[in-house]
Design a protein around this motif. Structure first.
Motif, PDB file in Angstrom:
ATOM      1  N   SER A   1      44.425  39.259 127.042  1.00 12.98           N
ATOM      2  CA  SER A   1      44.515  38.104 127.935  1.00 12.98           C
ATOM      3  C   SER A   1      44.082  36.829 127.212  1.00 12.98           C
ATOM      4  CB  SER A   1      43.614  38.310 129.153  1.00 12.98           C
ATOM      5  OG  SER A   1      42.245  38.325 128.750  1.00 12.98           O
ATOM      6  N   ASP A   2      44.340  35.687 127.832  1.00 12.42           N
ATOM      7  CA  ASP A   2      43.864  34.425 127.257  1.00 12.42           C
ATOM      8  C   ASP A   2      42.346  34.436 127.117  1.00 12.42           C
ATOM      9  OD1 ASP A   2      46.411  33.503 127.075  1.00 12.42           O
ATOM     10  OD2 ASP A   2      46.202  31.878 128.542  1.00 12.42           O
TER      11      ASP A   2
ATOM     12  N   ILE B   1      40.377  33.718 123.648  1.00  9.15           N
ATOM     13  CA  ILE B   1      39.416  32.616 123.528  1.00  9.15           C
ATOM     14  C   ILE B   1      38.053  33.132 123.099  1.00  9.15           C
ATOM     15  CG2 ILE B   1      38.139  30.900 124.879  1.00  9.15           C
ATOM     16  CD1 ILE B   1      40.754  30.446 126.470  1.00  9.15           C
TER      17      ILE B   1
ATOM     18  N   LEU C   1      52.105  31.208 123.001  1.00  7.79           N
ATOM     19  CA  LEU C   1      50.663  30.979 123.117  1.00  7.79           C
ATOM     20  C   LEU C   1      50.406  29.881 124.149  1.00  7.79           C
ATOM     21  CD1 LEU C   1      48.198  32.177 121.542  1.00  7.79           C
ATOM     22  CD2 LEU C   1      48.144  30.029 120.282  1.00  7.79           C
ATOM     23  N   SER C   2      49.431  30.099 125.016  1.00  6.68           N
ATOM     24  CA  SER C   2      49.147  29.131 126.076  1.00  6.68           C
ATOM     25  C   SER C   2      48.441  27.901 125.528  1.00  6.68           C
ATOM     26  CB  SER C   2      48.276  29.779 127.155  1.00  6.68           C
ATOM     27  OG  SER C   2      46.943  29.935 126.689  1.00  6.68           O
TER      28      SER C   2
ATOM     29  N   ASP D   1      45.756  26.563 126.663  1.00 10.45           N
ATOM     30  CA  ASP D   1      44.300  26.773 126.622  1.00 10.45           C
ATOM     31  C   ASP D   1      43.876  27.430 125.313  1.00 10.45           C
ATOM     32  OD1 ASP D   1      43.975  25.655 129.111  1.00 10.45           O
ATOM     33  OD2 ASP D   1      43.937  27.570 130.184  1.00 10.45           O
ATOM     34  N   VAL D   2      44.627  28.431 124.891  1.00 14.08           N
ATOM     35  CA  VAL D   2      44.288  29.105 123.634  1.00 14.08           C
ATOM     36  C   VAL D   2      44.563  28.177 122.449  1.00 14.08           C
ATOM     37  CG1 VAL D   2      44.689  31.124 122.186  1.00 14.08           C
ATOM     38  CG2 VAL D   2      44.776  31.356 124.667  1.00 14.08           C
TER      39      VAL D   2
END
Length: 423
Positions: free
Chosen positions: A171-172, A176, A197-198, A200-201
């Protein structure tokens, strides 16, 4: 019978023909390793015979049994404990290849047996065994989550790398956490290359100050990067040649980012960027003309001039120290702090401003260390000039010590291109 044995032991290709049970029994009793190796590769051999060969004294024979897809679970379980790493490596490759064929409605016993072996091999003491397994199962959604978590946190990049790059089970939040805690070179770079890739990451990859990882992120066209994050990259990219090409290939650059990039990338990269974004000739000429110009350059303001005067006077009077910077920071005089840090660190003013604008507690801490100031100065600057709050704010260790090693701080200065620079 003897004629058949002779033929099979002398010509391994003949072993591919149909082999009767009694004939196989007779071959098992021969003392020639080549004969037993031929048998170990057969997919039509009885399960009990493959189990028998799994205990053979010849390592190569056992390795061939481990690679044989017809080998029964009991023999595979035995081979998973084999003293020879080459045998366990063959088993890891086979088990990983078998996993995609286990459909959700496959026999529960078969699935459980396969997953049991995967869990055992994921704990193997030999890194090469774990690396082979990781490579084979990296994209599978069928692997137990605890196995993926174990491999993703392996101390060997050859093991954790494929999982970090491809596993759909991370998961993200997992990614992280790994970025924040890893001490292994290559981990963040592997994450930066993940498909889709999101944002946030991506933010955490950039905040890590890992130069190869950011280069990989920029080259990852499927990664989502916020405009604000891209601005941070662009702000430091002039000093990092490794980023020039991948940043110029990004399909999602803002006009502001393009204008900044025009200051430092080569002419060929700039023309390629113009082609991809469909710029008209007038815009092309504008950017080309700014290839070696500074865009946002202008005369110093009266406030900046006053700040420079105050700092120079403090220096002449011997007051340019931690107390001076602390007072300036607490009173909100950011320009004075920047000038003072430039003089004390021996770095150009623009570079100091770049660090102050990075919103990164580790970066300013490294600069404070470079200036031979105490850690409390970093905390004051983070709080009153950079306006950082936990968890972004980096506190002192044990109340007054630098929380990073000298090697880490040197690496961070190198990230900004400052490790070997002087004013």
């Amino acid at each position: 019978m003897l004629k058949l044995i002779k033929r099979l032991t002398g010509d391994r290709a003949a072993a591919r023909g149909t082999l009767a049970y009694e004939e196989a029994r007779a071959l098992l009793e021969t003392e020639k390793p080549a004969t037993r190796r031929d048998l170990a590769q057969r997919t039509d051999l009885k399960p009990e015979m493959l189990y028998y060969l799994a205990e053979d004294s010849d390592e190569r024979t056992r390795a061939l049994v481990a690679a044989n897809p017809s080998t029964p679970h009991q023999a595979n379980a035995l081979l998973a404990e084999d003293e020879a790493a080459s045998v366990r490596q063959e088993l890891a490759a086979k088990i990983g290849r078998l996993l995609p064929d286990l459909e959700p409605d496959a026999a529960a016993r078969l699935r459980d047996q396969t997953l049991e072996l995967i869990e055992k091999l994921a704990r193997d003491q030999e890194p090469r065994v774990r690396a082979i397994l990781s490579e084979e199962i990296k994209s599978s959604p069928l692997v137990p989550r605890d196995v993926v978590q174990r491999l993703a946190r392996d101390v060997e990049i050859s093991v954790c790398g494929p999982i970090l790059r491809y596993s759909p089970l991370l998961s993200d939040a997992d990614l992280i956490e790994l970025i924040a805690t890893t001490q292994i070179a290559g981990v963040i770079e592997a994450i930066a290359g993940r498909e889709a890739l999101s944002a946030d990451v991506s933010d955490e990859v950039v905040a890590s100050l890992d130069i190869p990882a950011v280069a990989t992120l920029l080259a990852n066209s499927s990664a989502e990067i916020r405009n604000s994050t891209m601005d941070k990259i662009v702000k430091n990219a002039a000093e990092v040649a490794q980023w020039h090409e991948p940043i110029s290939l990004r399909p999602d650059l803002s006009i502001r980012a393009v204008r900044r990039i025009a200051q430092f990338v080569g002419r060929d990269l700039l023309h390629g960027l113009a082609d991809r974004l469909g710029m008209d000739e007038e815009t092309r000429r504008l950017l080309s003309g700014r290839l070696h110009e500074r865009l946002d350059e202008g005369p110093e303001s009266e406030t900046e001039v006053a700040a420079a005067t105050i700092v120079q006077r403090a220096r002449e009077q011997g007051r340019l120290d931690a107390a001076f910077i602390t007072d300036a920071a607490e009173e909100g005089h950011g320009d004075q702090v920047a000038y003072a840090m430039s003089l004390l660190s021996g770095l150009p003013l623009d570079d100091v401003r770049r660090v102050l604008g990075a919103s990164n507690g580790k970066a300013i801490t490294s600069l404070v260390w470079r200036a031979r100031l105490p850690m409390r100065v970093s905390v004051v600057i983070q709080t009153h000039v950079m306006h950082l709050k936990p968890p972004a704010l980096l506190p002192a260790r044990n109340g007054s010590e630098f929380p990073m090693s000298e090697d880490e701080m040197t690496r961070l200065l190198d990230y900004f291109g400052l490790a070997a620079k002087s004013a």
